[in-house]
Design a protein around this motif. Structure first.
Motif, short mmCIF file in Angstrom:
data_model
loop_
_atom_site.label_atom_id
_atom_site.label_comp_id
_atom_site.label_asym_id
_atom_site.label_seq_id
_atom_site.Cartn_x
_atom_site.Cartn_y
_atom_site.Cartn_z
N ILE A 31 -5.03 5.41 -4.96
CA ILE A 31 -4.51 6.50 -5.77
C ILE A 31 -4.00 7.62 -4.86
CG2 ILE A 31 -5.93 5.98 -7.80
CD1 ILE A 31 -7.91 8.12 -6.85
N ARG A 32 -3.08 8.43 -5.39
CA ARG A 32 -2.45 9.49 -4.60
C ARG A 32 -1.92 8.94 -3.27
NH1 ARG A 32 -6.88 11.37 -6.85
NH2 ARG A 32 -8.15 11.45 -4.99
N PRO A 33 -0.95 8.03 -3.33
CA PRO A 33 -0.50 7.32 -2.12
C PRO A 33 0.11 8.24 -1.05
CG PRO A 33 0.96 6.87 -3.97
CD PRO A 33 -0.20 7.64 -4.51
N CYS A 41 -0.16 4.19 2.88
CA CYS A 41 -0.27 3.40 1.64
C CYS A 41 1.11 2.94 1.18
CB CYS A 41 -0.96 4.24 0.57
SG CYS A 41 -1.14 3.41 -1.01
N VAL A 42 2.05 3.88 1.08
CA VAL A 42 3.40 3.55 0.63
C VAL A 42 4.07 2.59 1.61
CG1 VAL A 42 5.70 4.48 0.13
CG2 VAL A 42 3.66 5.72 -0.65
N GLY A 43 3.96 2.90 2.90
CA GLY A 43 4.59 2.06 3.92
C GLY A 43 4.06 0.64 3.92
N MET A 60 7.47 -14.18 -7.58
CA MET A 60 7.71 -12.96 -8.35
C MET A 60 6.68 -11.94 -7.90
SD MET A 60 6.99 -10.73 -10.98
CE MET A 60 5.61 -11.50 -11.79
N ALA A 61 7.15 -10.86 -7.28
CA ALA A 61 6.25 -9.83 -6.76
C ALA A 61 6.47 -8.51 -7.48
CB ALA A 61 6.46 -9.65 -5.26
N ASP A 62 5.38 -7.80 -7.73
CA ASP A 62 5.43 -6.46 -8.29
C ASP A 62 4.61 -5.55 -7.41
OD1 ASP A 62 6.91 -7.03 -10.69
OD2 ASP A 62 5.08 -7.87 -11.58
N VAL A 63 5.09 -4.33 -7.20
CA VAL A 63 4.33 -3.33 -6.45
C VAL A 63 4.00 -2.19 -7.40
CG1 VAL A 63 6.41 -2.23 -5.49
CG2 VAL A 63 4.23 -1.93 -4.34
N TYR A 64 2.73 -1.82 -7.43
CA TYR A 64 2.22 -0.77 -8.31
C TYR A 64 1.64 0.38 -7.49
CZ TYR A 64 2.32 -4.36 -11.97
OH TYR A 64 2.72 -5.34 -12.85
N LEU A 65 2.15 1.56 -7.72
CA LEU A 65 1.60 2.77 -7.10
C LEU A 65 1.77 3.93 -8.07
CD1 LEU A 65 3.06 2.58 -3.47
CD2 LEU A 65 0.66 2.31 -4.11
N ALA A 117 -12.24 -1.25 -4.95
CA ALA A 117 -11.41 -1.53 -6.13
C ALA A 117 -11.24 -0.31 -7.02
CB ALA A 117 -12.02 -2.69 -6.92
N GLY A 118 -12.20 0.57 -7.06
CA GLY A 118 -12.10 1.77 -7.88
C GLY A 118 -10.97 2.69 -7.47
N ARG A 119 -10.58 2.64 -6.19
CA ARG A 119 -9.49 3.51 -5.70
C ARG A 119 -8.10 2.92 -5.98
NH1 ARG A 119 -9.28 7.81 -3.12
NH2 ARG A 119 -8.00 7.17 -1.37
N LEU A 120 -8.04 1.77 -6.61
CA LEU A 120 -6.75 1.20 -7.00
C LEU A 120 -6.19 1.87 -8.26
CD1 LEU A 120 -7.51 -2.58 -6.42
CD2 LEU A 120 -5.88 -1.17 -5.11
N GLY A 121 -6.98 2.69 -8.90
CA GLY A 121 -6.55 3.34 -10.13
C GLY A 121 -6.28 2.31 -11.21
N LEU A 122 -5.23 2.54 -11.98
CA LEU A 122 -4.92 1.65 -13.10
C LEU A 122 -4.51 0.25 -12.63
CD1 LEU A 122 -3.05 4.09 -15.51
CD2 LEU A 122 -5.39 3.21 -15.71
N ALA A 123 -4.05 0.12 -11.39
CA ALA A 123 -3.69 -1.21 -10.87
C ALA A 123 -4.93 -2.10 -10.75
CB ALA A 123 -2.99 -1.09 -9.53
N GLY A 124 -6.10 -1.50 -10.77
CA GLY A 124 -7.33 -2.27 -10.69
C GLY A 124 -7.48 -3.29 -11.80
N GLN A 125 -6.84 -3.02 -12.94
CA GLN A 125 -6.91 -3.99 -14.04
C GLN A 125 -6.28 -5.33 -13.65
OE1 GLN A 125 -4.47 -2.96 -17.52
NE2 GLN A 125 -3.26 -1.61 -16.21
N TYR A 126 -5.27 -5.31 -12.80
CA TYR A 126 -4.64 -6.55 -12.34
C TYR A 126 -5.47 -7.21 -11.24
CZ TYR A 126 -0.73 -4.53 -14.87
OH TYR A 126 0.06 -3.95 -15.84
N PHE A 127 -6.14 -6.38 -10.43
CA PHE A 127 -7.04 -6.90 -9.41
C PHE A 127 -8.17 -7.70 -10.06
CE2 PHE A 127 -10.83 -6.59 -6.79
CZ PHE A 127 -10.37 -6.94 -5.53
#
Length: 184
Positions: free
Chosen positions: A20-22, A26-28, A45-50, A89-99
């Motif tokens: 979270i808060r990349p 993190c972005v790089g 098929m790739a998706d990037v979530y931030l 995993a908690g620091r993935l924010g909402l992307a954690g649902q996919y993790f």
């Protein structure tokens, strides 16, 4: 030697995310991995979530392809979830649902962590940055100028422009190799 290519064998879908808060590392690291997959694995098929990234990073290739998750998004299942620059995993924010529902998970990080939370973990607390570790995982002959920019940005960000104590001879060697791509 571990390589990202070995983790991508037989994979059809990949989600990539960081903390979270990349920040720059993190972005790089996320965009370096995303661009590497897009450039070299057109059948994946790739998706990037931030979360929203700082405007100063929008020059990076495919920054405009970063997806933002809403609470109402359904749980999409990926073959592989790659967590970058994230200690739990908690620091993935909402992307954690996919993790949580991915068939396989892979974490690349340089933070000291009490847990190796993914199925596969590439965690080296003495590395200067996650981007330094990403460089080690990629086939260097497949690193384009745009991928080099992403990696270099993360290294520069997390080393305070090579001033912090985590900057090592390996960090400088990698930065030198990236500069051969004629990055600005």
């Amino acid at each position: 030697m571990i390589s990202l290519d070995s983790y991508l064998e037989g994979i059809h879908t990949v989600a990539i995310s960081g903390h979270i808060r990349p920040d720059g590392d993190c972005v790089g690291s996320c965009l370096a991995v995303y661009n590497y997959i897009c450039d070299n694995y057109p059948d994946i098929m790739a998706d990037v979530y931030l979360e929203t990234i700082p405007d100063k990073f929008l020059f990076l290739k495919n920054a405009n392809k970063i997806r933002h998750i809403r609470e109402t998004d359904g749980k999409k299942e990926y073959d592989l979830f790659i967590a970058l620059d994230c200690g739990d995993a908690g620091r993935l924010g909402l992307a954690g649902q996919y993790f949580e529902v991915a068939k396989s998970t892979f974490c690349v990080d340089h933070h000291i962590s009490k847990q190796s939370f993914a199925d596969f973990n590439y965690i080296f607390p003495n590395a200067s940055s996650t981007c330094e570790l990403v460089y080690q995982l990629l086939d260097s002959s497949k690193i384009t100028k745009e991928i080099a920019e992403c990696i270099y940005l993360g290294i520069v960000h997390d080393t305070g422009v090579f001033q912090y104590s985590a900057t090592s001879p390996d960090t400088m060697r990698i930065a030198g190799e990236l500069m051969k791509q004629e990055i600005p």
